[in-house]
Write a protein that holds these residues in place. Structure first.
Motif, PDB file in Angstrom:
ATOM      1  N   ARG A  64       3.973   1.552  -1.175  1.00 25.26           N
ATOM      2  CA  ARG A  64       4.579   1.692  -2.506  1.00 25.26           C
ATOM      3  C   ARG A  64       3.580   2.262  -3.500  1.00 25.26           C
ATOM      4  NH1 ARG A  64       6.923  -3.275  -1.115  1.00 25.26           N
ATOM      5  NH2 ARG A  64       5.337  -4.406  -2.271  1.00 25.26           N
ATOM      6  N   ALA A  65       2.352   1.750  -3.462  1.00 26.78           N
ATOM      7  CA  ALA A  65       1.328   2.242  -4.391  1.00 26.78           C
ATOM      8  C   ALA A  65       1.024   3.712  -4.129  1.00 26.78           C
ATOM      9  CB  ALA A  65       0.058   1.402  -4.263  1.00 26.78           C
ATOM     10  N   GLN A 106       0.836  -1.206   0.000  1.00 31.33           N
ATOM     11  CA  GLN A 106       0.000   0.000   0.000  1.00 31.33           C
ATOM     12  C   GLN A 106       0.867   1.250   0.000  1.00 31.33           C
ATOM     13  OE1 GLN A 106      -2.452  -0.471   3.460  1.00 31.33           O
ATOM     14  NE2 GLN A 106      -3.986  -1.697   2.401  1.00 31.33           N
ATOM     15  N   ARG A 143       3.808   5.823  -5.553  1.00 27.53           N
ATOM     16  CA  ARG A 143       3.706   5.893  -7.013  1.00 27.53           C
ATOM     17  C   ARG A 143       2.639   6.879  -7.446  1.00 27.53           C
ATOM     18  NH1 ARG A 143       2.632   0.408  -7.597  1.00 27.53           N
ATOM     19  NH2 ARG A 143       4.268  -0.508  -6.391  1.00 27.53           N
ATOM     20  N   ARG A 144       1.532   6.925  -6.708  1.00 29.84           N
ATOM     21  CA  ARG A 144       0.453   7.857  -7.066  1.00 29.84           C
ATOM     22  C   ARG A 144       0.863   9.301  -6.802  1.00 29.84           C
ATOM     23  NH1 ARG A 144      -2.790   3.877  -4.625  1.00 29.84           N
ATOM     24  NH2 ARG A 144      -2.834   5.039  -2.680  1.00 29.84           N
TER      25      ARG A 144
END
Length: 142
Positions: A116-117, A114, A120-121
């Motif tokens: 990492r995501a 979560q 990235r966002r």
């Protein structure tokens, strides 16, 4: 008990789900769910009930119905006051060290994924290549 087009009963007769329409009081159709004490052929004393109208978010109704239809036993604390007297109460075995470790490892991996995501966002998308660096001074040589 017999199911009708607008209602259904659980196999044990303790849960009744009904679509209530045309009540004559101007209210909108809504779903009414009720659990009662077991009583042959009739509805027994009410244990709890819930109602959902057209303003109830669909994901909440879906989660409620999924939990209601789930055949898995409901985990409760021993002697919890919210449990019904007919609930089976037996102590469960504590988890093994390996189960605790596996559970925590899985949870940490999910949290890392979560994070990492989310990173990235948050990073701005690069649409153009960076301009080459130019210098007004001559490079230093040694």
């Amino acid at each position: 008990m017999i199911d009708t087009p607008n209602s259904a009963f659980s196999l044990d007769g303790m849960c009744h789900v009904e679509l209530r329409t045309g009540l004559g009081d101007g209210s909108m159709p809504h779903w009414h769910i009720e659990t009662t004490e077991p009583a042959p052929g009739i509805l027994g004393a009410r244990i709890w009930h819930a109602s959902f109208d057209e303003h109830t978010p669909a994901h909440l109704v879906e989660a409620f119905v999924s939990a209601l239809a789930d055949p898995a036993p409901l985990q409760r604390g021993m002697y919890e006051r919210t449990a019904h007297h007919s609930a089976v109460q037996k102590p469960s075995r504590p988890p093994t060290r390996r189960q605790v470790l596996d559970t925590h490892t899985t949870r940490l991996e999910a949290i890392r994924a979560q994070a990492r995501a989310a990173r990235r966002r948050q990073q701005p998308a690069t649409t153009t290549a960076p301009a080459p660096a130019t210098s007004t001074t001559a490079p230093l040589r040694r």
